[in-house]
Design an enzyme around this catalytic site. Structure first.
Site, PDB file in Angstrom:
ATOM      1  N   LYS A 172      41.604  22.024  21.227  1.00  0.00           N
ATOM      2  CA  LYS A 172      42.842  22.799  21.420  1.00  0.00           C
ATOM      3  C   LYS A 172      42.700  23.795  22.578  1.00  0.00           C
ATOM      4  CE  LYS A 172      42.939  24.346  17.162  1.00  0.00           C
ATOM      5  NZ  LYS A 172      41.675  23.727  16.694  1.00  0.00           N
ATOM      6  N   ARG A 214      47.796  28.056  10.349  1.00  0.00           N
ATOM      7  CA  ARG A 214      46.723  27.276   9.745  1.00  0.00           C
ATOM      8  C   ARG A 214      46.953  27.048   8.257  1.00  0.00           C
ATOM      9  NH1 ARG A 214      42.334  28.395  13.629  1.00  0.00           N
ATOM     10  NH2 ARG A 214      40.387  27.403  13.046  1.00  0.00           N
ATOM     11  N   ARG A 227      29.238  22.780  21.290  1.00  0.00           N
ATOM     12  CA  ARG A 227      30.066  23.708  22.096  1.00  0.00           C
ATOM     13  C   ARG A 227      29.230  24.917  22.544  1.00  0.00           C
ATOM     14  NH1 ARG A 227      35.713  25.343  19.716  1.00  0.00           N
ATOM     15  NH2 ARG A 227      34.497  25.587  17.809  1.00  0.00           N
ATOM     16  N   ARG A 238      28.605  29.741  19.409  1.00  0.00           N
ATOM     17  CA  ARG A 238      29.294  30.541  18.402  1.00  0.00           C
ATOM     18  C   ARG A 238      28.546  30.427  17.077  1.00  0.00           C
ATOM     19  NH1 ARG A 238      35.591  28.888  18.664  1.00  0.00           N
ATOM     20  NH2 ARG A 238      35.311  29.121  16.431  1.00  0.00           N
ATOM     21  N   ARG A 248      34.157  24.511   7.611  1.00  0.00           N
ATOM     22  CA  ARG A 248      35.391  24.636   8.400  1.00  0.00           C
ATOM     23  C   ARG A 248      36.197  23.342   8.337  1.00  0.00           C
ATOM     24  NH1 ARG A 248      33.287  26.415  13.974  1.00  0.00           N
ATOM     25  NH2 ARG A 248      35.458  26.754  14.540  1.00  0.00           N
TER      26      ARG A 248
HETATM   27  P1  ADP Z   1      39.110  23.908  19.583  1.00  0.00           P
HETATM   28  O1  ADP Z   1      39.767  24.960  20.442  1.00  0.00           O
HETATM   29  O2  ADP Z   1      40.084  22.913  19.018  1.00  0.00           O
HETATM   30  O3  ADP Z   1      38.226  24.483  18.528  1.00  0.00           O
HETATM   31  P2  ADP Z   1      37.544  23.338  21.994  1.00  0.00           P
HETATM   32  O4  ADP Z   1      38.582  23.182  23.055  1.00  0.00           O
HETATM   33  O5  ADP Z   1      36.755  24.605  22.003  1.00  0.00           O
HETATM   34  O6  ADP Z   1      38.160  23.046  20.535  1.00  0.00           O
HETATM   35  O7  ADP Z   1      36.575  22.069  22.132  1.00  0.00           O
HETATM   36  C1  ADP Z   1      35.432  21.918  21.255  1.00  0.00           C
HETATM   37  C2  ADP Z   1      34.255  21.382  22.070  1.00  0.00           C
HETATM   38  O8  ADP Z   1      34.520  20.024  22.456  1.00  0.00           O
HETATM   39  C3  ADP Z   1      33.959  22.141  23.348  1.00  0.00           C
HETATM   40  O9  ADP Z   1      32.569  22.163  23.524  1.00  0.00           O
HETATM   41  C4  ADP Z   1      34.648  21.319  24.440  1.00  0.00           C
HETATM   42  O10 ADP Z   1      33.976  21.453  25.681  1.00  0.00           O
HETATM   43  C5  ADP Z   1      34.523  19.897  23.888  1.00  0.00           C
HETATM   44  N1  ADP Z   1      35.682  19.034  24.160  1.00  0.00           N
HETATM   45  C6  ADP Z   1      36.995  19.405  24.156  1.00  0.00           C
HETATM   46  N2  ADP Z   1      37.781  18.334  24.385  1.00  0.00           N
HETATM   47  C7  ADP Z   1      36.955  17.262  24.525  1.00  0.00           C
HETATM   48  C8  ADP Z   1      37.160  15.848  24.765  1.00  0.00           C
HETATM   49  N3  ADP Z   1      38.388  15.330  24.859  1.00  0.00           N
HETATM   50  N4  ADP Z   1      36.079  15.051  24.830  1.00  0.00           N
HETATM   51  C9  ADP Z   1      34.847  15.575  24.686  1.00  0.00           C
HETATM   52  N5  ADP Z   1      34.568  16.870  24.459  1.00  0.00           N
HETATM   53  C10 ADP Z   1      35.602  17.714  24.378  1.00  0.00           C
HETATM   54  P1  AMP Z   2      38.950  29.114  15.801  1.00  0.00           P
HETATM   55  O1  AMP Z   2      38.439  29.805  17.014  1.00  0.00           O
HETATM   56  O2  AMP Z   2      40.400  28.711  15.915  1.00  0.00           O
HETATM   57  O3  AMP Z   2      38.068  27.963  15.379  1.00  0.00           O
HETATM   58  O4  AMP Z   2      38.925  30.189  14.624  1.00  0.00           O
HETATM   59  C1  AMP Z   2      37.700  30.792  14.195  1.00  0.00           C
HETATM   60  C2  AMP Z   2      37.877  31.385  12.805  1.00  0.00           C
HETATM   61  O5  AMP Z   2      38.873  32.430  12.830  1.00  0.00           O
HETATM   62  C3  AMP Z   2      38.374  30.411  11.732  1.00  0.00           C
HETATM   63  O6  AMP Z   2      37.314  29.635  11.166  1.00  0.00           O
HETATM   64  C4  AMP Z   2      39.012  31.381  10.711  1.00  0.00           C
HETATM   65  O7  AMP Z   2      38.045  32.032   9.923  1.00  0.00           O
HETATM   66  C5  AMP Z   2      39.643  32.440  11.627  1.00  0.00           C
HETATM   67  N1  AMP Z   2      41.042  32.086  11.959  1.00  0.00           N
HETATM   68  C6  AMP Z   2      41.532  31.727  13.194  1.00  0.00           C
HETATM   69  N2  AMP Z   2      42.846  31.472  13.123  1.00  0.00           N
HETATM   70  C7  AMP Z   2      43.214  31.659  11.827  1.00  0.00           C
HETATM   71  C8  AMP Z   2      44.431  31.526  11.107  1.00  0.00           C
HETATM   72  N3  AMP Z   2      45.567  31.131  11.721  1.00  0.00           N
HETATM   73  N4  AMP Z   2      44.427  31.786   9.782  1.00  0.00           N
HETATM   74  C9  AMP Z   2      43.316  32.181   9.155  1.00  0.00           C
HETATM   75  N5  AMP Z   2      42.125  32.314   9.761  1.00  0.00           N
HETATM   76  C10 AMP Z   2      42.056  32.060  11.089  1.00  0.00           C
END
Ligand code: ADP
Ligand code: AMP
Length: 219
Positions: A13, A87, A126, A159, A170
């Site tokens: 995302k 969420r 990541r 992270r 998660r």
């Molecule tokens: P989210 O915001 O949904 O938690 P991220 O954008 O941080 O996900 O992506 C999670 C991990 O996957 C990161 O390390 C990113 O670089 C990698 N990633 C994102 N999109 C892709 C893709 N289409 N193919 C491979 N790796 C990806």
């Molecule tokens: P994310 O960076 O989106 O993976 O979010 C990291 C963490 O923040 C999640 O695992 C939750 O603990 C908290 N969090 C983020 N967005 C929300 C939401 N909309 N509702 C509840 N918890 C959230």
């Protein structure tokens, strides 16, 4: 445009929002990023969120809804894209209510569909820049120099909630509490939902998203 980007944690995302923001000029509002900033600043909100985030659970709805409603109010005319929010079905309903107060609605929902095995590898691989927030992956989206941010030379970090044990929690939280949000929007006549195959390479996923959003912009 007011867009919601749904998908499991690690589905890509944040990565896709960067491209969407560059192309359409929307404000990127990531609830996870805002919470991490609150924690880093040591605010009351950050302290409240800490234990939920570290265990892979969700921060209580009332805390999140208030936080995101405040952020949405500051969005520019061009609109916003929500990442990580809503969420829960309750958060989605509260968001609709709050937008309706100013005669607004969510125009489109983009739902990133991805297999659990793929998403678990994306989360555990990541790496993020603590300075500018750029996101990399140890195999898929590597920085030019290993472990160093391309933008500002800062050493990348993992992270704490991307450790394998928390990732498992998660994903469970996602399936139990967040997946029903997709049906909430599918059953709601106000918004159109697009399912996107997010198992593909980042560039291919961007192309699929742009295809949908270009049509909306032209409409
Ligand atoms: P989210 O915001 O949904 O938690 P991220 O954008 O941080 O996900 O992506 C999670 C991990 O996957 C990161 O390390 C990113 O670089 C990698 N990633 C994102 N999109 C892709 C893709 N289409 N193919 C491979 N790796 C990806
Ligand atoms: P994310 O960076 O989106 O993976 O979010 C990291 C963490 O923040 C999640 O695992 C939750 O603990 C908290 N969090 C983020 N967005 C929300 C939401 N909309 N509702 C509840 N918890 C959230």
């Amino acid at each position: 445009m007011r867009i919601v980007l749904l998908g499991a944690p690690g589905a890509g995302k944040g990565t896709q929002c960067k491209h969407i923001v560059a192309r359409y000029g929307l404000l990127h509002l990531s609830s996870g990023d805002i919470l991490r900033q609150e924690r880093a600043a040591g605010t009351e909100l950050g302290k409240k969120a800490q234990s939920y985030m570290d265990s892979g659970g969700l921060v209580p709805d009332e805390v999140i809804v208030e936080m995101m409603a405040g952020a949405i109010k500051k969005a520019p005319e061009a609109g916003f894209i929500l990442d990580g929010f809503p969420r829960t079905v309750n958060q989605a309903a509260e968001l609709d209510k709050s937008l309706a107060c100013s005669r607004q609605k969510i125009d489109a929902v983009l739902n990133l569909e991805i297999d659990d095995e793929v998403v678990a590898r994306r989360m555990t691989g990541r790496r993020s820049c603590p300075q500018c927030g750029a996101v990399y992956h140890i195999e898929n989206l590597k920085p030019k120099v290993e472990e160093i941010c391309d933008n500002d030379g800062t050493r990348l970090i993992q992270r704490p909630d991307d450790s394998p044990e928390v990732v498992t929690n998660r994903l469970k939280t996602y399936h139990r509490q967040t997946e029903p949000v997709v049906d909430y929007y599918k059953n709601n006549n106000n918004s159109v939902v697009y399912d996107i195959d997010a198992n593909k390479d980042a560039d291919e996923v961007s192309a699929l998203l742009f295809e949908k959003l270009d049509v909306l912009v032209e409409a």
